[in-house]
Design a protein around this motif. Structure first.
Motif, short mmCIF file in Angstrom:
data_model
loop_
_atom_site.label_atom_id
_atom_site.label_comp_id
_atom_site.label_asym_id
_atom_site.label_seq_id
_atom_site.Cartn_x
_atom_site.Cartn_y
_atom_site.Cartn_z
N SER A 86 0.82 -1.20 0.00
CA SER A 86 0.00 0.00 0.00
C SER A 86 0.86 1.26 0.00
CB SER A 86 -0.93 0.00 1.21
OG SER A 86 -1.68 1.19 1.28
N ALA A 87 1.90 1.26 0.82
CA ALA A 87 2.79 2.42 0.87
C ALA A 87 3.50 2.63 -0.45
CB ALA A 87 3.79 2.25 2.01
N GLU A 88 3.90 1.54 -1.10
CA GLU A 88 4.59 1.64 -2.38
C GLU A 88 3.65 2.19 -3.46
OE1 GLU A 88 5.90 -2.33 -2.96
OE2 GLU A 88 7.85 -2.03 -1.96
N THR A 89 2.37 1.72 -3.47
CA THR A 89 1.40 2.18 -4.48
C THR A 89 1.07 3.65 -4.29
OG1 THR A 89 0.43 -0.05 -4.55
CG2 THR A 89 -0.90 1.76 -5.42
N LYS A 90 0.90 4.07 -3.03
CA LYS A 90 0.59 5.47 -2.75
C LYS A 90 1.70 6.39 -3.22
CE LYS A 90 -0.93 8.51 0.99
NZ LYS A 90 -1.27 8.59 2.43
N LEU A 91 2.95 5.99 -2.97
CA LEU A 91 4.08 6.81 -3.40
C LEU A 91 4.12 6.89 -4.92
CD1 LEU A 91 6.65 8.43 -2.88
CD2 LEU A 91 7.90 6.25 -2.77
N GLN A 92 3.89 5.79 -5.60
CA GLN A 92 3.93 5.78 -7.06
C GLN A 92 2.84 6.70 -7.64
OE1 GLN A 92 3.40 1.88 -8.71
NE2 GLN A 92 3.85 2.55 -10.82
N ARG A 93 1.64 6.70 -7.03
CA ARG A 93 0.55 7.55 -7.51
C ARG A 93 0.89 9.03 -7.31
NH1 ARG A 93 -3.19 6.22 -4.11
NH2 ARG A 93 -3.66 4.27 -5.20
N TYR A 94 1.45 9.37 -6.16
CA TYR A 94 1.76 10.76 -5.89
C TYR A 94 2.86 11.27 -6.81
CZ TYR A 94 -1.10 11.24 -1.69
OH TYR A 94 -2.16 11.33 -0.81
N GLU A 95 3.80 10.39 -7.18
CA GLU A 95 4.87 10.80 -8.10
C GLU A 95 4.31 11.11 -9.49
OE1 GLU A 95 8.74 8.42 -6.23
OE2 GLU A 95 7.55 7.51 -7.84
N GLU A 96 3.22 10.42 -9.89
CA GLU A 96 2.59 10.69 -11.18
C GLU A 96 1.80 12.01 -11.15
OE1 GLU A 96 0.22 7.30 -11.92
OE2 GLU A 96 1.93 5.98 -12.45
N LEU A 97 1.14 12.27 -10.00
CA LEU A 97 0.30 13.46 -9.88
C LEU A 97 1.09 14.73 -9.61
CD1 LEU A 97 -2.64 11.96 -7.76
CD2 LEU A 97 -2.61 12.46 -10.23
N ILE A 98 2.30 14.60 -9.08
CA ILE A 98 3.06 15.79 -8.76
C ILE A 98 3.42 16.58 -10.02
CG2 ILE A 98 5.35 14.76 -8.85
CD1 ILE A 98 4.09 17.33 -6.29
N GLY A 99 3.56 15.84 -11.15
CA GLY A 99 3.87 16.54 -12.40
C GLY A 99 2.68 17.35 -12.91
N GLN A 100 1.49 17.03 -12.51
CA GLN A 100 0.29 17.74 -12.94
C GLN A 100 -0.15 18.76 -11.89
OE1 GLN A 100 -2.64 14.68 -13.63
NE2 GLN A 100 -1.26 13.50 -14.99
N ASN A 101 0.68 18.89 -10.85
CA ASN A 101 0.37 19.80 -9.75
C ASN A 101 -0.96 19.45 -9.09
OD1 ASN A 101 2.72 21.37 -10.04
ND2 ASN A 101 1.78 22.57 -11.70
N ALA A 102 -1.27 18.12 -9.10
CA ALA A 102 -2.53 17.67 -8.52
C ALA A 102 -2.41 17.41 -7.02
CB ALA A 102 -3.02 16.40 -9.21
N VAL A 103 -1.18 17.24 -6.53
CA VAL A 103 -0.94 17.03 -5.10
C VAL A 103 0.16 17.97 -4.65
CG1 VAL A 103 -1.68 14.61 -5.10
CG2 VAL A 103 0.71 15.20 -5.56
N ALA A 104 0.12 18.23 -3.37
CA ALA A 104 1.17 19.10 -2.83
C ALA A 104 2.48 18.34 -2.66
CB ALA A 104 0.71 19.68 -1.49
N LYS A 105 3.59 19.06 -2.72
CA LYS A 105 4.91 18.42 -2.55
C LYS A 105 5.04 17.82 -1.15
CE LYS A 105 9.79 19.26 -3.42
NZ LYS A 105 10.27 18.54 -2.26
N GLN A 106 4.39 18.40 -0.16
CA GLN A 106 4.43 17.87 1.20
C GLN A 106 3.78 16.49 1.26
OE1 GLN A 106 5.92 19.19 3.96
NE2 GLN A 106 5.46 17.18 4.85
N ASP A 107 2.69 16.30 0.52
CA ASP A 107 2.03 14.99 0.50
C ASP A 107 2.95 13.93 -0.12
OD1 ASP A 107 -0.20 16.09 1.65
OD2 ASP A 107 -1.18 16.50 -0.28
N LEU A 108 3.69 14.35 -1.17
CA LEU A 108 4.65 13.41 -1.78
C LEU A 108 5.73 13.03 -0.77
CD1 LEU A 108 5.70 11.87 -4.23
CD2 LEU A 108 6.95 13.96 -4.90
N ASP A 109 6.25 13.99 -0.02
CA ASP A 109 7.28 13.69 0.98
C ASP A 109 6.73 12.78 2.06
OD1 ASP A 109 9.04 15.26 -0.41
OD2 ASP A 109 8.72 17.05 0.85
N ASP A 110 5.50 12.98 2.48
CA ASP A 110 4.89 12.11 3.50
C ASP A 110 4.74 10.69 2.98
OD1 ASP A 110 4.77 14.26 5.15
OD2 ASP A 110 2.62 14.71 4.78
N ALA A 111 4.41 10.53 1.69
CA ALA A 111 4.27 9.19 1.11
C ALA A 111 5.61 8.46 1.07
CB ALA A 111 3.69 9.31 -0.30
N ARG A 112 6.67 9.21 0.75
CA ARG A 112 8.01 8.59 0.74
C ARG A 112 8.42 8.16 2.15
NH1 ARG A 112 10.97 12.98 -3.28
NH2 ARG A 112 10.28 12.03 -5.26
#
Length: 413
Positions: free
Chosen positions: A132-158
């Motif tokens: 689950s943690a791996e899938t969440k991180l992968q999704r956030y990495e795809e959305l960060i390029g579209q500015n769909a999630v905040a950078k803080q959320d990506l760091d929390d997923a990592r």
């Protein structure tokens, strides 16, 4: 009643003659001589005494030291528990041979089995959270390029993924620890050898790394023999080596063993090492030899005598002990029959004994004839007739008689 003293006076000369003859016969017997060959009794035809001689030749002689010591097991291992619990079963017969890895005791393992099962369950839980943690991180990495999630959320997923991986690693370590403790409920033999008596019985409570050993295993094949040598003998040997009189045996030094009964042990050992330390109270140091012991004839603690081959004395002479005596000053001497038939008494330098012989390094030379029988009938400066004899190497006694020798040192025709 007055005739007895007169008879005594008339026969006193006969008593003296008889006493002299008896003394001579006893002297011959003490020398181990042949009365017909070496004794010329009063009234005999010959004026020169006959003696037995051997011709001396130099040879290389093994220098040995006979040292006392005791046998020691090559390895001693005390068996102790590494986890606590109640002993459920003893798996060995006391005094038997065991192999490394054999189970000796079983400890009640219910608690350790439960701990292991709990650790396995924790590991599975941690592993389940990882995808689950791996899938969440992968999704956030795809959305960060579209500015769909905040950078803080990506760091929390990592960080969540890293924490999940750490929890898996920690759970695996806990499983391994629980497995080791569970395995230690079976107390195994650390070495192969003979197991001694058990100090505890079934039902006893043991603790991890307790001071009292459960039993002891001793490796008897091979077995060690520890003997002591004086530092004086060591210095004398090294001096002989420096002077070239003795050549060391090298690294592969052979050792023979004699048991308390006097019999020789059938196996030959080798010298392993010698201590680089001299005991100041005894002036000795320890040498250790290793012997094969396939039949377990040798047990630790036995008193033995080891014969160590220290080196080889080259160009040395072996003189039968029967032919060497001491003069008034206590010096070892021997009688020699010269080429002119005259007897010479000479002082010898004796280094030690080899069987029934003395090892002599000075006072003799090749080809000389040493008197070994009939010494009581000769004196320095006198003359004698020599007969070659053979000495038994085992008993040191005269074994056979050969030809008479001429005054030129060879056999007579």
């Amino acid at each position: 009643m007055f005739l007895l003293p007169e008879v005594t006076r008339k026969t006193s000369r006969g008593w003296r003659a008889t006493a002299f003859a008896a003394t001579a016969i006893l002297a011959i017997a003490a020398q181990g001589g042949n009365s017909e060959v070496y004794a010329q009794m009063p009234g005999g035809a010959a004026s020169k005494p006959q003696v037995g001689v051997i011709e001396l030749q130099p040879q290389s002689v093994a220098i040995t030291a006979k040292l006392s010591g005791r046998t020691v097991a090559s390895i001693d291992a005390e068996v102790r528990p590494q986890v606590g619990g109640i002993i459920e079963e003893r798996m060995f017969k006391e005094g038997s041979e065991v192999k490394a890895g054999d189970v000796l005791y079983r400890i009640d393992d219910d608690a350790y089995q439960a701990s292991y099962d709990a650790a396995v369950a924790t590991l599975r839980k941690a592993e389940a959270a990882l995808p689950s943690a791996e899938t969440k991180l992968q999704r956030y990495e795809e959305l960060i390029g579209q500015n769909a999630v905040a950078k803080q959320d990506l760091d929390d997923a990592r960080a969540a993924l890293a924490q999940a991986k750490a929890e898996v690693a920690s759970a695996k370590a806990a499983v391994e620890t629980a497995r080791i403790n569970l395995d230690r409920t079976q107390i195994r033999a650390p070495i192969s050898g003979r197991v001694e008596v058990s100090s505890l019985s079934v039902g006893a409570l043991v603790t991890a790394s307790q001071s009292d050993a459960l039993t002891t295993i001793r490796q008897l094949d091979p077995i060690n023999v520890d003997v002591t040598q004086s530092s004086t003998n060591l210095l004398n040997l090294r001096k002989a080596v420096r002077e070239g009189r003795v050549k060391l045996s090298g690294d592969n030094v052979q050792v023979r063993l004699f048991l308390e009964t006097g019999e020789e042990y059938p196996e030959t050992g080798k010298l392993e090492f010698s201590e680089a330390y001299v005991d100041p109270t005894t002036g000795t140091y320890t040498l250790r030899a290793e012997f094969p012991n396939p039949d377990r004839l040798l047990l630790p603690g036995m008193y033995v005598q080891a014969v160590v081959e220290e080196g080889v004395a080259q160009n040395s002479f072996l003189l039968p002990q029967r032919a060497v005596s001491r003069n008034a000053r206590g010096e070892p001497t021997g009688f020699f029959l010269g080429a002119d038939g005259k007897v010479e008494q000479r002082v010898l330098k004796v280094e030690g004994n080899v069987g029934n012989n003395w090892l002599v390094t000075e006072g003799v030379s090749a080809g000389e004839r040493l008197i070994v029988e009939g010494m009581l009938f000769v004196k320095a400066g006198g003359e004698a007739i020599g007969t070659l004899v053979t000495i038994n190497a085992t008993t040191g006694e005269v074994e056979s008689h050969g030809d008479a020798v001429s005054n030129q040192g060879g056999k007579s025709n």
